[in-house]
Motif scaffolding. Structure first.
Motif, PDB file in Angstrom:
ATOM      1  N   ARG A 111       0.843  -1.211   0.000  1.00 27.78           N
ATOM      2  CA  ARG A 111       0.000   0.000   0.000  1.00 27.78           C
ATOM      3  C   ARG A 111       0.868   1.247   0.000  1.00 27.78           C
ATOM      4  O   ARG A 111       0.647   2.183  -0.793  1.00 27.78           O
ATOM      5  N   ARG A 112       1.864   1.294   0.864  1.00 29.66           N
ATOM      6  CA  ARG A 112       2.732   2.474   0.950  1.00 29.66           C
ATOM      7  C   ARG A 112       3.607   2.595  -0.296  1.00 29.66           C
ATOM      8  O   ARG A 112       3.889   3.716  -0.746  1.00 29.66           O
ATOM      9  N   GLN A 115       1.646   4.219  -3.108  1.00 31.18           N
ATOM     10  CA  GLN A 115       1.493   5.660  -2.901  1.00 31.18           C
ATOM     11  C   GLN A 115       2.779   6.409  -3.214  1.00 31.18           C
ATOM     12  O   GLN A 115       2.753   7.486  -3.805  1.00 31.18           O
TER      13      GLN A 115
END
Length: 297
Positions: A111-112, A115
Motif C-alpha cells: 500500500r505504501r 502511494q
C-alpha cells in the motif's frame, strides 16, 4: 547474440521446458524454439537437450546461463537507473521476506509503495532466511528481511526488531513462570526443520551447553508447527510475533532463561551493487513499518 535471446534462454531453463517457457514469455513455442536455435547457431554450441520431461542444459548451456543472468540483471538495473531521471521512478524491485513476516507486512508495504512509487512495481518473494540471503548475494533480490543471518562481506545488515523466544505448549498445559535452559530438555518438541533460522538459533545456543531437546517432529512452516502444538503433539519454541493468528491465544507460553534466547530481524542490502533511488526508497518504507503490530495481525 541478442539480449532478447538470452532472456528467452533463461526463461526456458527456469521453466524446464519450451512449452512452459513459451507460456511464461507469452510467445508461440515455434518462435521460441527458433530464437534458441539462432542463439545456438550464433555461439556454435548446443545449449539445451530435450528430454522426456522437458529440457536440460549442456555444459555450454550451464556456462552461458551464469553470464546470461548477469547480463540481464545489468540490463534491468540500467533501465531502472535511467528511470530514476523522472520525479517518480519506474522499474521493478524484488523484496524477500520469511513467510510469517510476509503474511503481516506485505499488505502495508505494498500500500505504501503504491502511494510512494505509482510508476514502479514491487515483487515480494517468500522463503527461509538462509535461501533469501543466498538469493540476495546472487542478485536475484534487491532487499531482504532476514532472521539472524550469517555475516557476509557482501551484505549490510540493519537491525529492525529483537524478540525473546518463548516455550509454547498445548492447550491446558501447566507451565512454570519461567523455563530455565536445561529444563527445555524435559519437554517433547515440535520444531521447524533446518535450515530454519529459529532452529539454527536454538542449536547455536543449546549445543555448546550440551542441552539436547526431545524432538518428536520437524516441519517446515511455523503455522504447521503451531497446529501440531494446538493438537497436543508437543511443545515448541517460537517468538511472540509468531503467535498472532486466531486460536493461538489458547496456547500456554512461558519465557525462557536466564539467559534468554533472542532472535533478530534485520534489513539486508547488498554492498557490492549501487542502490538505486527505488531501492533506497523501499528500504526506507520497510524501516518505517511497525513490525510488531503488523506481524500480530
Amino acid at each position: 547474440m541478442e539480449l532478447r535471446q538470452l532472456q528467452y534462454f533463461v526463461a526456458v531453463v527456469d521453466a524446464g521446458s519450451f512449452s512452459r517457457g513459451a507460456v511464461v514469455l507469452d510467445l508461440a513455442q515455434p518462435s521460441l524454439s527458433r530464437q534458441i536455435a539462432l542463439l545456438e547457431a550464433d555461439l556454435g554450441q548446443r545449449l539445451l537437450v530435450r528430454t522426456g520431461r522437458g529440457v536440460t542444459t549442456t555444459d555450454a548451456g550451464e556456462a552461458l546461463l551464469v553470464h546470461a543472468r548477469a547480463m540481464l540483471e545489468i540490463s534491468r538495473r540500467a533501465r531502472d537507473e535511467l528511470g530514476e531521471m523522472d520525479e517518480s521512478p519506474g522499474g521493478r524491485i524484488v523484496v524477500g521476506m520469511p513467510p510469517r513476516v510476509a503474511l503481516g507486512l506485505s499488505a502495508p508495504l505494498i500500500r505504501r509503495f503504491r502511494q510512494r512509487f505509482p510508476r514502479a512495481v514491487i515483487t515480494v518473494l517468500e522463503g527461509l532466511s538462509v535461501a533469501l540471503r543466498e538469493s540476495l548475494i546472487a542478485g536475484r533480490l534487491d532487499l531482504a528481511l532476514l532472521f539472524d543471518p550469517a555475516p557476509s562481506a557482501q551484505l549490510s545488515y540493519q537491525p529492525l526488531m529483537r524478540e525473546k523466544l518463548l516455550l509454547v505448549a498445548p492447550p491446558k498445559s501447566k507451565l512454570p513462570a519461567r523455563v530455565a535452559l536445561p529444563a527445555l530438555a524435559n519437554y517433547p518438541m515440535v520444531l521447524p526443520s533446518a535450515p530454519n533460522a529459529i532452529r539454527h538459533l536454538l542449536d547455536s545456543v543449546l549445543g555448546p551447553r550440551r542441552i539436547e531437546l526431545q524432538v518428536l517432529a520437524e516441519v517446515g512452516a511455523v503455522r504447521t508447527v503451531l497446529a501440531l502444538v494446538a493438537s497436543g503433539v508437543g511443545c515448541t519454541i517460537l517468538p511472540e510475533s509468531a503467535l498472532g493468528a486466531a486460536g493461538d491465544e489458547a496456547l500456554p507460553r512461558a519465557p525462557i532463561g536466564p539467559p534468554g534466547i533472542w532472535n533478530a530481524l534485520v534489513l539486508a542490502t547488498p554492498t557490492v551493487r549501487p542502490a538505486t533511488r527505488l531501492v533506497r526508497g523501499t528500504a526506507q518504507l520497510l524501516q518505517e513499518l511497525d513490525f510488531r503490530r503488523h506481524q500480530a495481525e
